[in-house]
Design a protein around this motif. Structure first.
Motif, PDB file in Angstrom:
ATOM      1  N   ARG A  38       0.844  -1.402  -0.170  1.00 35.29           N
ATOM      2  CA  ARG A  38       0.202  -0.050   0.081  1.00 35.29           C
ATOM      3  C   ARG A  38       0.842   1.197  -0.127  1.00 35.29           C
ATOM      4  O   ARG A  38       0.679   2.234  -0.849  1.00 35.29           O
ATOM      5  CB  ARG A  38      -0.750  -0.043   1.099  1.00 35.29           C
ATOM      6  CG  ARG A  38      -1.841   1.300   1.431  1.00 35.29           C
ATOM      7  CD  ARG A  38      -2.873   1.085   0.235  1.00 35.29           C
ATOM      8  NE  ARG A  38      -3.824   2.197   0.543  1.00 35.29           N
ATOM      9  CZ  ARG A  38      -4.231   3.083  -0.257  1.00 35.29           C
ATOM     10  NH1 ARG A  38      -3.924   2.939  -1.504  1.00 35.29           N
ATOM     11  NH2 ARG A  38      -5.051   4.239   0.226  1.00 35.29           N
ATOM     12  N   ILE A  39       1.731   1.265   0.912  1.00 30.98           N
ATOM     13  CA  ILE A  39       2.782   2.197   0.758  1.00 30.98           C
ATOM     14  C   ILE A  39       3.505   2.540  -0.267  1.00 30.98           C
ATOM     15  O   ILE A  39       3.503   3.734  -0.905  1.00 30.98           O
ATOM     16  CB  ILE A  39       3.850   2.127   2.083  1.00 30.98           C
ATOM     17  CG1 ILE A  39       3.042   2.350   3.339  1.00 30.98           C
ATOM     18  CG2 ILE A  39       5.022   3.140   1.907  1.00 30.98           C
ATOM     19  CD1 ILE A  39       3.818   1.944   4.602  1.00 30.98           C
ATOM     20  N   ALA A  40       3.936   1.538  -0.913  1.00 31.10           N
ATOM     21  CA  ALA A  40       4.704   1.725  -2.304  1.00 31.10           C
ATOM     22  C   ALA A  40       3.545   2.173  -3.496  1.00 31.10           C
ATOM     23  O   ALA A  40       4.144   3.048  -4.120  1.00 31.10           O
ATOM     24  CB  ALA A  40       5.059   0.313  -2.731  1.00 31.10           C
ATOM     25  N   GLY A  41       2.536   1.554  -3.336  1.00 24.97           N
ATOM     26  CA  GLY A  41       1.469   2.136  -4.238  1.00 24.97           C
ATOM     27  C   GLY A  41       1.214   3.679  -4.366  1.00 24.97           C
ATOM     28  O   GLY A  41       1.090   4.248  -5.167  1.00 24.97           O
ATOM     29  N   LEU A  42       0.965   4.041  -2.977  1.00 26.79           N
ATOM     30  CA  LEU A  42       0.783   5.384  -2.613  1.00 26.79           C
ATOM     31  C   LEU A  42       2.043   6.513  -3.256  1.00 26.79           C
ATOM     32  O   LEU A  42       1.770   7.574  -3.491  1.00 26.79           O
ATOM     33  CB  LEU A  42       0.324   5.797  -1.217  1.00 26.79           C
ATOM     34  CG  LEU A  42      -0.847   5.065  -0.691  1.00 26.79           C
ATOM     35  CD1 LEU A  42      -0.758   5.095   0.943  1.00 26.79           C
ATOM     36  CD2 LEU A  42      -1.995   5.967  -1.446  1.00 26.79           C
ATOM     37  N   LEU A  43       3.185   5.796  -2.913  1.00 29.00           N
ATOM     38  CA  LEU A  43       4.559   6.690  -3.161  1.00 29.00           C
ATOM     39  C   LEU A  43       4.525   6.781  -4.887  1.00 29.00           C
ATOM     40  O   LEU A  43       4.880   7.725  -5.454  1.00 29.00           O
ATOM     41  CB  LEU A  43       5.699   6.072  -2.649  1.00 29.00           C
ATOM     42  CG  LEU A  43       5.790   6.182  -1.320  1.00 29.00           C
ATOM     43  CD1 LEU A  43       6.963   5.474  -0.741  1.00 29.00           C
ATOM     44  CD2 LEU A  43       6.204   7.643  -0.780  1.00 29.00           C
ATOM     45  N   ARG A  44       4.167   5.585  -5.541  1.00 28.86           N
ATOM     46  CA  ARG A  44       4.241   5.668  -6.906  1.00 28.86           C
ATOM     47  C   ARG A  44       2.816   6.681  -7.475  1.00 28.86           C
ATOM     48  O   ARG A  44       3.312   7.419  -8.531  1.00 28.86           O
ATOM     49  CB  ARG A  44       4.001   4.220  -7.634  1.00 28.86           C
ATOM     50  CG  ARG A  44       5.177   3.263  -7.551  1.00 28.86           C
ATOM     51  CD  ARG A  44       4.706   1.953  -8.542  1.00 28.86           C
ATOM     52  NE  ARG A  44       4.081   1.344  -8.107  1.00 28.86           N
ATOM     53  CZ  ARG A  44       4.054   0.315  -6.908  1.00 28.86           C
ATOM     54  NH1 ARG A  44       5.160   0.175  -6.287  1.00 28.86           N
ATOM     55  NH2 ARG A  44       2.745  -0.364  -6.453  1.00 28.86           N
ATOM     56  N   LEU A  45       1.992   6.585  -6.906  1.00 33.86           N
ATOM     57  CA  LEU A  45       0.879   7.574  -7.505  1.00 33.86           C
ATOM     58  C   LEU A  45       1.115   8.963  -7.223  1.00 33.86           C
ATOM     59  O   LEU A  45       1.004   9.900  -8.097  1.00 33.86           O
ATOM     60  CB  LEU A  45      -0.398   6.932  -6.544  1.00 33.86           C
ATOM     61  CG  LEU A  45      -1.841   8.016  -6.916  1.00 33.86           C
ATOM     62  CD1 LEU A  45      -1.950   7.607  -8.369  1.00 33.86           C
ATOM     63  CD2 LEU A  45      -2.843   7.491  -6.071  1.00 33.86           C
ATOM     64  N   ALA A  46       1.682   9.418  -5.911  1.00 34.54           N
ATOM     65  CA  ALA A  46       2.158  10.643  -5.726  1.00 34.54           C
ATOM     66  C   ALA A  46       3.371  11.189  -6.832  1.00 34.54           C
ATOM     67  O   ALA A  46       3.174  12.116  -7.466  1.00 34.54           O
ATOM     68  CB  ALA A  46       2.821  10.751  -4.496  1.00 34.54           C
ATOM     69  N   GLU A  56      10.951   6.720   3.606  1.00 29.92           N
ATOM     70  CA  GLU A  56      12.267   6.067   4.475  1.00 29.92           C
ATOM     71  C   GLU A  56      12.991   5.256   3.254  1.00 29.92           C
ATOM     72  O   GLU A  56      12.102   4.773   2.025  1.00 29.92           O
ATOM     73  CB  GLU A  56      11.764   5.296   5.519  1.00 29.92           C
ATOM     74  CG  GLU A  56      10.969   6.133   6.659  1.00 29.92           C
ATOM     75  CD  GLU A  56      10.191   5.193   7.496  1.00 29.92           C
ATOM     76  OE1 GLU A  56      10.697   4.266   7.773  1.00 29.92           O
ATOM     77  OE2 GLU A  56       9.662   5.706   8.674  1.00 29.92           O
ATOM     78  N   ALA A  57      14.289   4.893   3.565  1.00 31.84           N
ATOM     79  CA  ALA A  57      14.904   3.953   2.589  1.00 31.84           C
ATOM     80  C   ALA A  57      14.335   2.693   2.287  1.00 31.84           C
ATOM     81  O   ALA A  57      14.108   2.475   1.136  1.00 31.84           O
ATOM     82  CB  ALA A  57      16.340   3.848   3.384  1.00 31.84           C
ATOM     83  N   GLY A  58      13.679   2.202   3.174  1.00 32.58           N
ATOM     84  CA  GLY A  58      13.161   0.981   2.770  1.00 32.58           C
ATOM     85  C   GLY A  58      11.841   1.172   1.952  1.00 32.58           C
ATOM     86  O   GLY A  58      11.076   0.111   1.522  1.00 32.58           O
ATOM     87  N   GLU A  59      11.361   2.416   1.841  1.00 31.45           N
ATOM     88  CA  GLU A  59       9.858   2.508   0.975  1.00 31.45           C
ATOM     89  C   GLU A  59      10.519   3.008  -0.402  1.00 31.45           C
ATOM     90  O   GLU A  59       9.488   3.089  -1.019  1.00 31.45           O
ATOM     91  CB  GLU A  59       9.126   3.649   1.730  1.00 31.45           C
ATOM     92  CG  GLU A  59       8.488   3.202   3.028  1.00 31.45           C
ATOM     93  CD  GLU A  59       7.911   4.242   3.672  1.00 31.45           C
ATOM     94  OE1 GLU A  59       7.108   4.081   4.744  1.00 31.45           O
ATOM     95  OE2 GLU A  59       8.196   5.492   3.340  1.00 31.45           O
TER      96      GLU A  59
END
Length: 70
Positions: A38-46, A56-59
């Protein structure tokens, strides 16, 4: 409208991070995997919309994931 979208993404990211922390604390491996996605998807969308969200580095996305976005 863009400000509302930005704020909504930030709120969803904060909630997903909270849920990820809870899943980790509970030892819920499936929950951890789901919230990491979910976090990865939100970051991609943004990123697709030019919105810089702190992460964060892991994200961070991998190079392979970046290639699929272009």
């Amino acid at each position: 409208m863009t400000a509302m979208f930005d704020q909504e993404l930030r709120e969803q990211l904060a909630r997903a991070r909270e849920e990820l922390a809870a899943a980790r604390a509970e030892g819920d491996a499936d929950g951890v995997q789901a919230y990491e996605g979910r976090i990865a998807g939100l970051l991609r969308l943004a990123a697709q919309h030019g919105i810089a969200l702190p992460h964060e580095a892991g994200e961070e996305r991998t190079g392979e994931e970046e290639q699929h976005l272009t």
